[in-house]
Motif scaffolding. Structure first.
Motif, PDB file in Angstrom:
ATOM      1  N   GLU A 283       0.807  -1.219   0.000  1.00 20.67           N
ATOM      2  CA  GLU A 283       0.000   0.000   0.000  1.00 20.67           C
ATOM      3  C   GLU A 283       0.841   1.269   0.000  1.00 20.67           C
ATOM      4  O   GLU A 283       0.298   2.380  -0.080  1.00 20.67           O
ATOM      5  CB  GLU A 283      -0.936  -0.012   1.211  1.00 20.67           C
ATOM      6  N   MET A 284       2.174   1.125   0.063  1.00 18.84           N
ATOM      7  CA  MET A 284       3.057   2.294   0.060  1.00 18.84           C
ATOM      8  C   MET A 284       3.203   2.858  -1.348  1.00 18.84           C
ATOM      9  O   MET A 284       3.104   2.123  -2.339  1.00 18.84           O
ATOM     10  CB  MET A 284       4.441   1.913   0.622  1.00 18.84           C
ATOM     11  N   ASP A 285       3.459   4.140  -1.438  1.00 19.90           N
ATOM     12  CA  ASP A 285       3.700   4.765  -2.738  1.00 19.90           C
ATOM     13  C   ASP A 285       4.933   4.147  -3.387  1.00 19.90           C
ATOM     14  O   ASP A 285       5.980   3.992  -2.744  1.00 19.90           O
ATOM     15  CB  ASP A 285       3.924   6.271  -2.573  1.00 19.90           C
ATOM     16  N   GLY A 286       4.799   3.775  -4.635  1.00 19.43           N
ATOM     17  CA  GLY A 286       5.933   3.246  -5.379  1.00 19.43           C
ATOM     18  C   GLY A 286       6.227   1.786  -5.154  1.00 19.43           C
ATOM     19  O   GLY A 286       7.242   1.267  -5.664  1.00 19.43           O
ATOM     20  N   ALA A 287       5.384   1.083  -4.390  1.00 19.19           N
ATOM     21  CA  ALA A 287       5.597  -0.356  -4.178  1.00 19.19           C
ATOM     22  C   ALA A 287       5.591  -1.078  -5.520  1.00 19.19           C
ATOM     23  O   ALA A 287       4.803  -0.755  -6.408  1.00 19.19           O
ATOM     24  CB  ALA A 287       4.520  -0.919  -3.269  1.00 19.19           C
ATOM     25  N   VAL A 288       6.461  -2.073  -5.676  1.00 22.43           N
ATOM     26  CA  VAL A 288       6.609  -2.742  -6.972  1.00 22.43           C
ATOM     27  C   VAL A 288       5.537  -3.799  -7.205  1.00 22.43           C
ATOM     28  O   VAL A 288       5.412  -4.326  -8.309  1.00 22.43           O
ATOM     29  CB  VAL A 288       8.012  -3.357  -7.129  1.00 22.43           C
ATOM     30  N   ILE A 289       4.773  -4.134  -6.165  1.00 23.80           N
ATOM     31  CA  ILE A 289       3.644  -5.061  -6.307  1.00 23.80           C
ATOM     32  C   ILE A 289       2.447  -4.505  -5.541  1.00 23.80           C
ATOM     33  O   ILE A 289       2.600  -3.650  -4.661  1.00 23.80           O
ATOM     34  CB  ILE A 289       3.966  -6.479  -5.775  1.00 23.80           C
ATOM     35  N   LYS A 290       1.272  -4.978  -5.865  1.00 22.87           N
ATOM     36  CA  LYS A 290       0.055  -4.602  -5.154  1.00 22.87           C
ATOM     37  C   LYS A 290      -0.477  -5.739  -4.289  1.00 22.87           C
ATOM     38  O   LYS A 290      -1.357  -5.538  -3.464  1.00 22.87           O
ATOM     39  CB  LYS A 290      -1.027  -4.182  -6.152  1.00 22.87           C
ATOM     40  N   SER A 291       0.084  -6.949  -4.500  1.00 28.82           N
ATOM     41  CA  SER A 291      -0.389  -8.117  -3.754  1.00 28.82           C
ATOM     42  C   SER A 291       0.717  -9.159  -3.695  1.00 28.82           C
ATOM     43  O   SER A 291       1.555  -9.256  -4.617  1.00 28.82           O
ATOM     44  CB  SER A 291      -1.619  -8.713  -4.434  1.00 28.82           C
ATOM     45  N   ALA A 292       0.715  -9.960  -2.623  1.00 26.76           N
ATOM     46  CA  ALA A 292       1.689 -11.045  -2.492  1.00 26.76           C
ATOM     47  C   ALA A 292       1.568 -12.049  -3.621  1.00 26.76           C
ATOM     48  O   ALA A 292       2.542 -12.734  -3.970  1.00 26.76           O
ATOM     49  CB  ALA A 292       1.516 -11.755  -1.155  1.00 26.76           C
ATOM     50  N   ASP A 293       0.386 -12.148  -4.219  1.00 22.37           N
ATOM     51  CA  ASP A 293       0.158 -13.100  -5.301  1.00 22.37           C
ATOM     52  C   ASP A 293       1.026 -12.814  -6.526  1.00 22.37           C
ATOM     53  O   ASP A 293       1.222 -13.691  -7.370  1.00 22.37           O
ATOM     54  CB  ASP A 293      -1.313 -13.083  -5.728  1.00 22.37           C
ATOM     55  N   GLU A 294       1.542 -11.607  -6.620  1.00 20.93           N
ATOM     56  CA  GLU A 294       2.374 -11.235  -7.765  1.00 20.93           C
ATOM     57  C   GLU A 294       3.794 -11.781  -7.656  1.00 20.93           C
ATOM     58  O   GLU A 294       4.545 -11.772  -8.631  1.00 20.93           O
ATOM     59  CB  GLU A 294       2.423  -9.709  -7.917  1.00 20.93           C
ATOM     60  N   ILE A 295       4.166 -12.243  -6.472  1.00 20.30           N
ATOM     61  CA  ILE A 295       5.519 -12.801  -6.291  1.00 20.30           C
ATOM     62  C   ILE A 295       5.498 -14.262  -6.708  1.00 20.30           C
ATOM     63  O   ILE A 295       5.083 -15.140  -5.945  1.00 20.30           O
ATOM     64  CB  ILE A 295       5.993 -12.669  -4.831  1.00 20.30           C
ATOM     65  N   ASN A 296       5.915 -14.542  -7.919  1.00 26.54           N
ATOM     66  CA  ASN A 296       5.932 -15.932  -8.404  1.00 26.54           C
ATOM     67  C   ASN A 296       7.201 -16.258  -9.177  1.00 26.54           C
ATOM     68  O   ASN A 296       7.245 -17.232  -9.921  1.00 26.54           O
ATOM     69  CB  ASN A 296       4.694 -16.225  -9.252  1.00 26.54           C
ATOM     70  N   ASN A 297       8.255 -15.458  -8.977  1.00 27.02           N
ATOM     71  CA  ASN A 297       9.551 -15.729  -9.600  1.00 27.02           C
ATOM     72  C   ASN A 297      10.624 -14.936  -8.858  1.00 27.02           C
ATOM     73  O   ASN A 297      10.314 -14.031  -8.065  1.00 27.02           O
ATOM     74  CB  ASN A 297       9.537 -15.380 -11.094  1.00 27.02           C
TER      75      ASN A 297
END
Length: 362
Positions: A129-143
């Motif tokens: 939820e921080m400005d500039g975070a590289v993902i919006k959800s943990a589900d995006e971490i898959n590599n």
């Protein structure tokens, strides 16, 4: 010892994190059956030396553990053949037993474990939820590429996030280094086995050694302390850093639940360990076992039978399976028929994803 005709049980326990639960379970069994059960727990990292010492005494363990085929090689001559035992008849599959060429069953797995990158859901959500975070959800971490971007960014924003690092300290102490020199090392070996169709560690060329280095560098460069301090860090340090929310990520497995449960079941998640291997987007959590029960064939006939009855009760009775599988017990997944599903939230994560069965390759 009570009535010698009934025999007794002496279990040399490998898992210090479940020492209290095993003692409680032993007492429940003795109260129910009258059969004496003694549980002695070896200190972390000392099991093999403790087993050697105990086997040299007059009162020897009737039940002990080996960590797989490599561990069995040292203790095979002490193993009672379990092929006609009730506990073997209740095991789900021969995938969970150690057999020799003659068909003798030397050991039976009593817990199936899963490991990966445990994470604090609330902290990761706060980062997203921080400005500039590289993902919006943990589900995006898959590599690995995404994991690295996230870890690097958390490290850069650690003061704003209120943490000391993306990862807990990767200590070199014997209480902690097994997480990296065996569990983490399984990943590059597994992928090389798959790529080259090999089945023996002697055939390893080191195809994914750079990937191993990359994930290790990610841990130590985005940790709670300077890399120069890691030689003094222990497993307890890593647990404390995670439970006090000094770090977002912590590499460990389902067996660690009891140590980190204080942050709350709803706050525990687990990711696969990504190292940048081809196709890892479809990778599941690492799952297997190095925990095999063996019964000492040199014990008396009465003690052998008492031991066989005890372990079968542990994995078939309502009281035994509840203690072994429930969240307020040991939180295990046990490979036996009619097994209760564990309430351990890290195990529930295992149920919800595709499994890669990854036997300990080293």
């Amino acid at each position: 010892k009570g009535d010698d005709s009934e025999g007794s049980v002496y279990y040399l326990n490998f898992k210090p994190e479940q020492a209290d639960q095993w003692s409680d379970l032993a007492k429940k069994y003795t109260d129910e059956t009258g059969v004496p059960v003694t549980v002695v727990t070896a200190a972390s990292g000392t099991y093999e030396s403790t087993l050697k010492s105990e086997m040299a005494k007059d009162e020897v363990p009737t039940l002990f553990q080996v960590n797989g085929p490599v561990g069995l090689a040292s203790w095979k001559d002490y193993c009672y053949d379990l092929k006609d035992s009730d506990v073997y008849k209740n095991v789900e599959s021969d995938d969970f037993v150690l057999k020799d060429d003659s068909g003798a069953v030397d050991g039976i797995a009593y817990v199936i474990e899963t490991y990966g990158i445990i994470y604090n859901k609330a902290l990761l959500k706060k980062y997203c939820e921080m400005d500039g975070a590289v993902i919006k959800s943990a589900d995006e971490i898959n590599n690995f590429e995404t994991l690295k971007k996230v870890a690097d960014d958390i490290q850069a924003k650690k003061d704003d996030l209120g943490v000391d690092g993306a990862f807990t300290s990767a200590g070199f102490d014997s209480s902690s280094d097994w997480r990296f020199k065996t569990h983490l090392a399984n990943l590059p070996i597994y992928y090389e086995y798959q790529k080259d169709g090999i089945t023996d560690t002697k055939a390893i060329k080191g195809t994914y050694l750079d990937n191993y280095r990359n994930i290790w560098d990610l841990y130590i460069n985005n940790g709670t302390c300077d890399a120069k301090q890691l030689s003094k860090k222990t497993g307890d340090d890593a647990v404390a850093e995670f439970t006090t929310e000094q770090a977002v990520f912590y590499q460990n497995g389902t067996w660690a639940y009891g140590d980190i449960a204080d942050i709350g079941n709803d706050n525990l998640g687990m990711l696969p360990i990504y190292i940048g291997a081809p196709g890892e987007e479809k990778q599941g959590l690492c799952t297997g076992t190095e925990n095999y029960w063996c019964v000492n064939k040199n014990a008396s006939k009465e003690d052998i039978q008492a031991t066989l009855d005890f372990i079968n009760w542990c994995v078939t009775s309502e009281e035994g399976t509840k203690m072994m599988c429930s969240a307020d017990g040991m939180g295990f997944v046990i490979p036996f028929k009619n097994n209760l599903k564990s309430e351990n939230p890290l195990v529930k994560r295992l149920y919800s994803c595709r499994l890669d069965i990854l036997h300990n390759a080293i």
